[in-house]
Design an enzyme around this catalytic site. Structure first.
Site, PDB file in Angstrom:
ATOM      1  CD  GLN A  64      86.846 165.599  56.791  1.00 40.66           C
ATOM      2  OE1 GLN A  64      87.868 165.445  56.304  1.00 40.66           O
ATOM      3  NE2 GLN A  64      85.693 165.930  55.870  1.00 40.66           N
ATOM      4  CG  ASP A  81      91.605 155.732  64.570  1.00 37.90           C
ATOM      5  OD1 ASP A  81      91.273 155.441  63.301  1.00 37.90           O
ATOM      6  OD2 ASP A  81      90.960 156.813  64.999  1.00 37.90           O
ATOM      7  CG  HIS A  94      87.814 157.004  62.957  1.00 39.57           C
ATOM      8  ND1 HIS A  94      88.559 157.960  63.699  1.00 39.57           N
ATOM      9  CD2 HIS A  94      87.364 157.713  62.088  1.00 39.57           C
ATOM     10  CE1 HIS A  94      88.542 159.115  62.970  1.00 39.57           C
ATOM     11  NE2 HIS A  94      87.734 158.956  62.095  1.00 39.57           N
TER      12      HIS A  94
END
Ligand SMILES: *[C@@H]1O[C@H](CO)[C@@H](O)[C@H](O)[C@H]1NC(C)=O
Ligand SMILES: *[C@@H]1O[C@H](CO)[C@@H](O)[C@H](O)[C@H]1NC(C)=O
Length: 276
Positions: A110, A227, A259
């Site tokens: 993020q 991912d 990830h």
């Protein structure tokens, strides 16, 4: 002989001068960590910082801490309004004397989309290259799993997202709701997403965002091919990216692995060149 005697020290001096000049000119790097992480975990951002500093001696690396302690930093990655976080970061960057001449930026997960917001909203000091590692620029719809020991927090977050990701209370207090992109509720997303819909220009085009993003020298997007945490792993956006692509400014990298799983060798081969 005398001429040579003069020339050698002069040359030596020049080399030393150039050498230190180069070290001073290493473009500083700003890092923004991902969800559930902090600025300074030796196994994550601390490790990345070391990787960079080992190959670019003397480089100034600022790993962003949001809040006044590591615990707050981790909490804020779940619960602090992202627009406020971006504002705080912009002010941190503007005050940092090391960054006056500009900097490169690298966001993890993020942190990738958050740094893009910094690029779009805060052109000074200038960001040169933005590297997004496993970012979610078109949002997420699904919350398969969480890093480390935060699984209880994650169960709770999942419940909140189900209850109403686009309600005002959830938007303002839950970071992941602010980049929640529900394809079955496009209208709600467009109107009520306080962060992602804004930076992705879903409510109209802000020319300033476009101009600022296009001022990047390079925008590097790394996607993890295996991912299991980000859903969906494919992101795109519509922010002057076509022009950037034509100008050779966009770089898409795929890396095998889950990830944020990458090797030192991969980092040095594929990422380091953008920092030198
Ligand atoms: C466009 O973005 C700039 C930079 O964040 C902001 O100052 C401005 O208010 C925005 N304009 C609109 C119409 O939202
Ligand atoms: C990861 O994904 C790539 C592309 O889909 C695939 O070729 C590869 O076999 C996968 N690797 C693993 C370990 O699952």
């Amino acid at each position: 002989m005398a001429a040579l005697g003069l020339a050698v020290p002069a040359l030596l001096w020049l080399c030393l001068g150039l050498g230190s000049g180069r070290a001073m000119a290493a473009v500083p790097l700003v890092i923004w960590h991902g969800m559930g992480d902090s600025c300074c975990n030796p196994l994550s951002m601390g490790y990345v910082r070391d990787l960079v500093q080992r190959r670019i001696p003397g480089i100034y690396v600022l790993s962003l801490r949001i809040g006044s302690s590591l615990v707050q930093d981790v909490e804020n990655s779940f619960f602090m309004n992202v627009n406020d976080q971006v504002r705080e970061v912009c002010s941190q960057l503007a005050k940092d004397p090391h960054l006056k001449g500009g900097y490169n930026a690298m966001g993890f997960s993020q942190g990738g989309q958050f740094l893009r917001a910094v690029a779009q909203r805060c052109p000074s000091p200038p960001m040169f290259t933005l590297i997004s590692i496993g970012g979610q620029h078109q949002g997420v719809y699904g919350f398969p799993r969480c890093p480390g020991e935060s699984s209880q927090i994650c169960d709770w977050i999942r419940k909140m997202l189900d209850l109403g990701a686009y309600t005002q209370a959830v938007q303002e207090h839950l970071v992941q709701a602010q980049y929640w992109h529900d394809p079955l509720k496009e209208e709600d997303y467009r109107k009520k997403s306080i962060f992602l819909a804004d930076i992705n220009q879903e409510r109209g085009i802000n020319e300033t965002y476009k101009k600022n993003l296009m001022a990047l020298k390079k925008f590097v997007m790394v996607k993890f091919l295996n991912d299991t945490m980000v859903d969906p792993p494919i992101s795109e956006d519509r922010l002057g990216l076509q022009q950037m692509d034509k100008a050779g400014k966009l770089v898409f990298l795929g890396v095998e692995g889950d990830h944020l799983h990458f090797t030192e060798e991969w980092f040095y081969t594929h990422i380091l060149p953008f920092l030198q």
